[in-house]
Scaffold this active site. Sequence first.
Site, PDB file in Angstrom:
ATOM      1  CB  SER A   9      -1.945   2.055  -1.536  1.00  0.00           C
ATOM      2  OG  SER A   9      -1.617   1.894  -0.168  1.00  0.00           O
ATOM      3  CG  HIS A  34       1.626   0.270  -3.356  1.00  0.00           C
ATOM      4  ND1 HIS A  34       2.860   0.300  -3.991  1.00  0.00           N
ATOM      5  CD2 HIS A  34       1.743   1.083  -2.281  1.00  0.00           C
ATOM      6  CE1 HIS A  34       3.681   1.097  -3.322  1.00  0.00           C
ATOM      7  NE2 HIS A  34       3.025   1.588  -2.267  1.00  0.00           N
ATOM      8  CG  ASP A  36       1.939   1.611   1.248  1.00  0.00           C
ATOM      9  OD1 ASP A  36       2.994   1.854   0.627  1.00  0.00           O
ATOM     10  OD2 ASP A  36       0.820   2.013   0.873  1.00  0.00           O
ATOM     11  CG  MET A  38       4.214   2.470   6.678  1.00  0.00           C
ATOM     12  SD  MET A  38       3.093   3.842   6.920  1.00  0.00           S
ATOM     13  CE  MET A  38       2.519   4.114   5.244  1.00  0.00           C
ATOM     14  CG  HIS A  67       6.508   1.624  -0.545  1.00  0.00           C
ATOM     15  ND1 HIS A  67       5.731   2.768  -0.531  1.00  0.00           N
ATOM     16  CD2 HIS A  67       7.767   2.037  -0.231  1.00  0.00           C
ATOM     17  CE1 HIS A  67       6.482   3.805  -0.233  1.00  0.00           C
ATOM     18  NE2 HIS A  67       7.716   3.384  -0.034  1.00  0.00           N
ATOM     19  CG  MET A  69       7.736   3.424   3.383  1.00  0.00           C
ATOM     20  SD  MET A  69       6.041   4.046   3.352  1.00  0.00           S
ATOM     21  CE  MET A  69       5.163   2.549   2.922  1.00  0.00           C
ATOM     22  CG  MET A 138       8.160   8.107  -1.787  1.00  0.00           C
ATOM     23  SD  MET A 138       6.815   6.911  -1.844  1.00  0.00           S
ATOM     24  CE  MET A 138       5.591   7.677  -0.770  1.00  0.00           C
ATOM     25  CG  PHE A 144       0.503   9.379   7.947  1.00  0.00           C
ATOM     26  CD1 PHE A 144      -0.051   8.670   9.008  1.00  0.00           C
ATOM     27  CD2 PHE A 144       1.689  10.074   8.152  1.00  0.00           C
ATOM     28  CE1 PHE A 144       0.567   8.658  10.252  1.00  0.00           C
ATOM     29  CE2 PHE A 144       2.315  10.080   9.391  1.00  0.00           C
ATOM     30  CZ  PHE A 144       1.746   9.364  10.448  1.00  0.00           C
ATOM     31  CG  ASP A 180       3.210   5.457  -3.024  1.00  0.00           C
ATOM     32  OD1 ASP A 180       2.038   5.793  -2.795  1.00  0.00           O
ATOM     33  OD2 ASP A 180       3.854   4.656  -2.304  1.00  0.00           O
ATOM     34  N   GLY A 202      -4.243   5.085  -3.086  1.00  0.00           N
ATOM     35  CA  GLY A 202      -4.860   4.489  -1.908  1.00  0.00           C
ATOM     36  C   GLY A 202      -6.211   5.096  -1.635  1.00  0.00           C
ATOM     37  CB  SER A 203      -7.207   8.191   0.175  1.00  0.00           C
ATOM     38  OG  SER A 203      -6.341   9.055  -0.535  1.00  0.00           O
TER      39      SER A 203
HETATM   40  C1  DX5 Z   1       2.457   6.607   1.784  1.00  0.00           C
HETATM   41  C2  DX5 Z   1       2.282   5.261   1.111  1.00  0.00           C
HETATM   42  C3  DX5 Z   1       1.329   5.304  -0.015  1.00  0.00           C
HETATM   43  C4  DX5 Z   1      -0.074   5.633   0.390  1.00  0.00           C
HETATM   44  C5  DX5 Z   1      -0.725   6.363  -0.725  1.00  0.00           C
HETATM   45  O1  DX5 Z   1       3.437   6.525   2.722  1.00  0.00           O
HETATM   46  O2  DX5 Z   1       3.522   4.795   0.607  1.00  0.00           O
HETATM   47  O3  DX5 Z   1       1.363   4.118  -0.788  1.00  0.00           O
HETATM   48  O4  DX5 Z   1      -0.845   4.512   0.711  1.00  0.00           O
HETATM   49  O5  DX5 Z   1      -1.967   6.794  -0.308  1.00  0.00           O
HETATM   50  P1  DX5 Z   1      -2.755   7.942  -1.063  1.00  0.00           P
HETATM   51  O6  DX5 Z   1      -2.994   7.448  -2.457  1.00  0.00           O
HETATM   52  O7  DX5 Z   1      -3.984   8.089  -0.262  1.00  0.00           O
HETATM   53  O8  DX5 Z   1      -1.859   9.160  -1.064  1.00  0.00           O
HETATM   54 ZN    ZN Z   2       3.529   3.112  -0.894  1.00  0.00          ZN
END
Ligand code: DX5
Ligand code: ZN
Length: 229
Positions: A9, A34, A36, A38, A67, A69, A138, A144, A180, A202-203
């Site tokens: 991500s 991926h 994201d 938002m 994705h 949101m 999810m 976040f 995710d 992501g992280s």
């Molecule tokens: C959260 C996002 C994820 C996020 C995942 O709202 O949809 O895709 O980037 O990040 P990590 O892997 O750090 O949980």
């Molecule tokens: Zn996501």
Amino acid sequence: MAQFHIAPSILSADFARLGEEVRNVVAAGADWIHFDVMDNHFVPNLTIGPMVLEAIRPHTDVPIDVHLMVEPVDRIVPDFAKAGANVISFHPEGSIHIDRTLSLIRDHGCKAGLVFNPATPLNYLDHVMDKLDLVLIMSVNPGFGGQSFIPEALNKVREARARINAYQERTGRKIHLEVDGGVKVENIGEIAAAGADTFVAGSAIFGHPDYKHIIDAMRTELEKSGAQS
Ligand code: DX5
Ligand code: ZN
């Protein structure tokens, strides 16, 4: 051999060097990117839109997994398709006409996915399996990066896997099962064993200086899990 997909991500990437980050993470072995989106309305954060997708599209050939949101969904779907999305997923709470939104995504040449928040029941799947290419579970509440994996998500992944397998046996058509939120080297094997085949991280990836090291370690865990996708 099992076909697993690792989808970093870019929410956790360096936004000032996004093209380079995409190239680096694909060179390190990412299968999908991926993306994201938002809107500070459906979720309490604001990120990136179709213009950023268009800007990163020339940096890679791997599928870009958008994705959404956002709420509402339909107005913005064609913009992401034109910007180069391959997969577009949305939350059922974001669309009043879920079946129509799934058709809209496919009519624009993309694969369509439905995303389930931790407390959203899977029965939204009941009547739309034919229009779905991906189910996204999810394992955090969206908004976040860097949150902890919610263990109950494993039960939901098992339930979604059973539904997808039953559908696949009946029709022969494959649907991806993606997870995710809070996915790391330490838990990816367990998530695969529950039935997921596609993993957003992501992280865990962008928070480490050596992307290849983490992606390789994730693949080793996937192989050890003995799971078949
Ligand atoms: C959260 C996002 C994820 C996020 C995942 O709202 O949809 O895709 O980037 O990040 P990590 O892997 O750090 O949980
Ligand atoms: Zn996501």
